[in-house]
Design an enzyme around this catalytic site. Structure first.
Site, PDB file in Angstrom:
ATOM      1  CD  GLU A   1       6.919  12.657 -22.023  1.00 40.57           C
ATOM      2  OE1 GLU A   1       6.444  12.238 -23.090  1.00 40.57           O
ATOM      3  OE2 GLU A   1       7.224  11.907 -21.090  1.00 40.57           O
TER       4      GLU A   1
ATOM      5  CG  ASP B   1       7.426   5.940 -23.713  1.00 41.90           C
ATOM      6  OD1 ASP B   1       8.078   6.087 -24.765  1.00 41.90           O
ATOM      7  OD2 ASP B   1       7.946   5.975 -22.590  1.00 41.90           O
TER       8      ASP B   1
HETATM    9  P1  NAD Z   1      16.997   1.704 -21.223  1.00 45.28           P
HETATM   10  O1  NAD Z   1      17.603   2.534 -22.302  1.00 45.28           O
HETATM   11  O2  NAD Z   1      17.678   1.610 -19.919  1.00 45.28           O
HETATM   12  O3  NAD Z   1      16.793   0.208 -21.773  1.00 45.28           O
HETATM   13  C1  NAD Z   1      16.238  -0.074 -23.015  1.00 45.28           C
HETATM   14  C2  NAD Z   1      16.794  -1.378 -23.529  1.00 45.28           C
HETATM   15  O4  NAD Z   1      16.120  -1.706 -24.753  1.00 45.28           O
HETATM   16  C3  NAD Z   1      18.295  -1.340 -23.830  1.00 45.28           C
HETATM   17  O5  NAD Z   1      18.982  -2.317 -23.083  1.00 45.28           O
HETATM   18  C4  NAD Z   1      18.350  -1.610 -25.344  1.00 45.28           C
HETATM   19  O6  NAD Z   1      19.499  -2.364 -25.727  1.00 45.28           O
HETATM   20  C5  NAD Z   1      17.065  -2.398 -25.540  1.00 45.28           C
HETATM   21  N1  NAD Z   1      16.581  -2.434 -26.930  1.00 45.28           N
HETATM   22  C6  NAD Z   1      16.509  -1.422 -27.836  1.00 45.28           C
HETATM   23  N2  NAD Z   1      16.002  -1.885 -29.008  1.00 45.28           N
HETATM   24  C7  NAD Z   1      15.731  -3.206 -28.811  1.00 45.28           C
HETATM   25  C8  NAD Z   1      15.193  -4.224 -29.650  1.00 45.28           C
HETATM   26  N3  NAD Z   1      14.847  -3.983 -30.903  1.00 45.28           N
HETATM   27  N4  NAD Z   1      15.039  -5.488 -29.129  1.00 45.28           N
HETATM   28  C9  NAD Z   1      15.406  -5.749 -27.839  1.00 45.28           C
HETATM   29  N5  NAD Z   1      15.954  -4.827 -27.010  1.00 45.28           N
HETATM   30  C10 NAD Z   1      16.104  -3.556 -27.494  1.00 45.28           C
HETATM   31  O7  NAD Z   1      15.504   2.236 -21.048  1.00 45.28           O
HETATM   32  P2  NAD Z   1      14.492   1.974 -19.837  1.00 45.28           P
HETATM   33  O8  NAD Z   1      14.636   3.029 -18.800  1.00 45.28           O
HETATM   34  O9  NAD Z   1      14.544   0.539 -19.430  1.00 45.28           O
HETATM   35  O10 NAD Z   1      13.106   2.248 -20.574  1.00 45.28           O
HETATM   36  C11 NAD Z   1      12.649   1.367 -21.589  1.00 45.28           C
HETATM   37  C12 NAD Z   1      11.499   2.018 -22.321  1.00 45.28           C
HETATM   38  O11 NAD Z   1      10.380   2.159 -21.453  1.00 45.28           O
HETATM   39  C13 NAD Z   1      11.827   3.430 -22.826  1.00 45.28           C
HETATM   40  O12 NAD Z   1      11.343   3.532 -24.147  1.00 45.28           O
HETATM   41  C14 NAD Z   1      11.066   4.339 -21.893  1.00 45.28           C
HETATM   42  O13 NAD Z   1      10.682   5.539 -22.517  1.00 45.28           O
HETATM   43  C15 NAD Z   1       9.872   3.477 -21.558  1.00 45.28           C
HETATM   44  N6  NAD Z   1       9.229   3.782 -20.280  1.00 45.28           N
HETATM   45  C16 NAD Z   1       7.871   3.725 -20.248  1.00 45.28           C
HETATM   46  C17 NAD Z   1       7.204   3.955 -19.054  1.00 45.28           C
HETATM   47  C18 NAD Z   1       5.713   3.843 -19.005  1.00 45.28           C
HETATM   48  O14 NAD Z   1       5.102   4.242 -18.033  1.00 45.28           O
HETATM   49  N7  NAD Z   1       5.083   3.268 -19.992  1.00 45.28           N
HETATM   50  C19 NAD Z   1       7.923   4.286 -17.888  1.00 45.28           C
HETATM   51  C20 NAD Z   1       9.314   4.298 -17.946  1.00 45.28           C
HETATM   52  C21 NAD Z   1       9.963   4.036 -19.151  1.00 45.28           C
END
Ligand code: NAD
Length: 348
Positions: A64, A235
């Site tokens: 993005e 997101d």
């Molecule tokens: P990451 O991959 O480091 O961590 C995600 C975690 O979620 C992993 O540890 C995984 O095991 C866990 N997980 C997956 N499915 C699950 C479930 N059903 N129940 C419990 N845990 C589960 O990712 P990250 O960098 O921490 O990002 C997390 C999310 O936040 C991503 O989807 C990312 O796109 C989103 N994000 C959003 C914003 C925003 O501004 N809204 C900003 C950054 C990241």
């Protein structure tokens, strides 16, 4: 140190510099500083160019571009989201970004934004939770204990008064990592073995999972009256976390509706479902929480203005420091119309 004659040299904040800056400023102070810059920019929301981010989707993820401008300064972030990456030893989210001077179009800052995105997302979450969470909220369920989770937890402590986090992840190793990293930070940390356990007694429920699917991290029957939901992980089209029944019981707050309707948990609802723009709540132009029994939901997707604020913050912090390299990014012909002639400099 850059001088005015070095206009062609662009300050570049590397990952190493960003880590040094975070230690120099202090993580809680940096989170508070970022939240102040975000609040300041939300307060002048109408001055900004706004567009849903430009997304390039693939089977496994998304790349993005997130641009905005306030008329004086232009900024953009490049960011990816690839939930399958962690299984290959790569991160789900990486990013870098740039600020430029609108008057000349010249870049004034290029910086890593993987760490900065985690910080700005956490600062935004906590700023919003401070406005919407029930009064006296001290306990947060943190579901999804990946890269963002410690930043989310520490921002909620630094800004929104959280003292206790209850951690859950489908991967117990991620929960153990998060608990280890949060030890000695002043937070009380409880590790949990189910999402139901994690939300026990919590007034703030943060979902921050990564799965390119319509997941249901919070089911309808799990969520009672009076909580604030900070939904971070839904997101992207086809990537959601919250059961539609919770969304229709609660009041939904978003960053920029045209983007969130495409990417947020509200993609599961009709396009005319009412939402409130969070900047209006922070500016006192719309109501936030109005009762103890209300469920408030921040359907966060991350918006370009938050990145713009973060870029401004870094630009202001690294001035007069050694936390950047001058980057030879722009051609600087002696005669601006003799770009060709500049090639002779490299001869021999
Ligand atoms: P990451 O991959 O480091 O961590 C995600 C975690 O979620 C992993 O540890 C995984 O095991 C866990 N997980 C997956 N499915 C699950 C479930 N059903 N129940 C419990 N845990 C589960 O990712 P990250 O960098 O921490 O990002 C997390 C999310 O936040 C991503 O989807 C990312 O796109 C989103 N994000 C959003 C914003 C925003 O501004 N809204 C900003 C950054 C990241």
């Amino acid at each position: 140190m850059l001088t005015p004659s070095d206009k062609a040299l662009v300050p570049f904040v590397s990952v190493d510099h960003m880590m040094q800056l975070i230690h120099h400023v202090g993580l809680p102070a940096m989170l508070r500083g970022l939240s102040t810059y975000i609040a300041d920019d939300f307060a002048r929301w109408e001055q900004f160019d706004k567009t849903p981010r430009v997304a390039s989707h693939s089977a496994e993820g998304v790349i993005e571009l997130m641009p905005t401008s306030d008329g004086e300064t232009y900024g953009f972030k490049y960011v990816n989201g690839h939930p399958k990456n962690t299984s290959e030893g790569l991160q789900t989210v990486t990013a870098f970004g740039l600020l430029a001077d609108v008057d000349t179009g010249y870049p004034v800052l290029l910086t890593e934004m993987t760490l900065l995105t985690a910080l700005r997302t956490a600062a935004t979450s906590a700023l919003v939770a401070k406005a919407l969470a029930p009064r006296g909220a001290t306990t947060m369920a943190m579901i999804g204990n990946g890269a963002q989770s410690e930043f989310q937890s520490l921002a909620m402590m630094a800004i929104a008064g959280v003292t206790h986090v209850r951690l859950y992840d489908i991967d117990a190793g991620a929960t153990a990592k998060c608990a280890h990293n949060l030890a000695d930070t002043g937070l009380t940390v409880t590790t949990c073995t189910s999402p139901e356990d994690a939300i026990e007694g919590a007034q703030i429920l943060t979902t921050c999972t990564a799965d390119k699917a319509h997941a249901t991290i919070l089911t309808d029957n799990m969520v009672g009256a009076g909580v604030h939901i900070n939904a971070i992980g839904g997101d992207c089209p086809g990537k959601t976390e919250i059961a539609p029944g919770i969304l229709t019981r609660g009041d939904i707050f978003v960053e920029y509706p045209p983007q969130t309707r495409i990417e947020g948990d509200i993609q599961q609802l009709p396009d005319d479902h009412p939402v409130t723009e969070i900047w209006q709540v922070l500016a006192g132009q719309a109501q936030g929480r109005t009762s103890d029994r209300q469920i408030t939901i921040f359907d966060s997707v991350g918006f370009a203005i938050e990145d713009f604020s973060a870029l401004r913050f870094v630009r202001d912090q690294v001035r007069n420091t050694a936390f950047f390299h001058p980057l030879d990014l722009l051609a600087d012909p002696d005669d601006p119309r003799d770009l060709f002639g500049m090639l002779s400099r490299a001869k021999g």
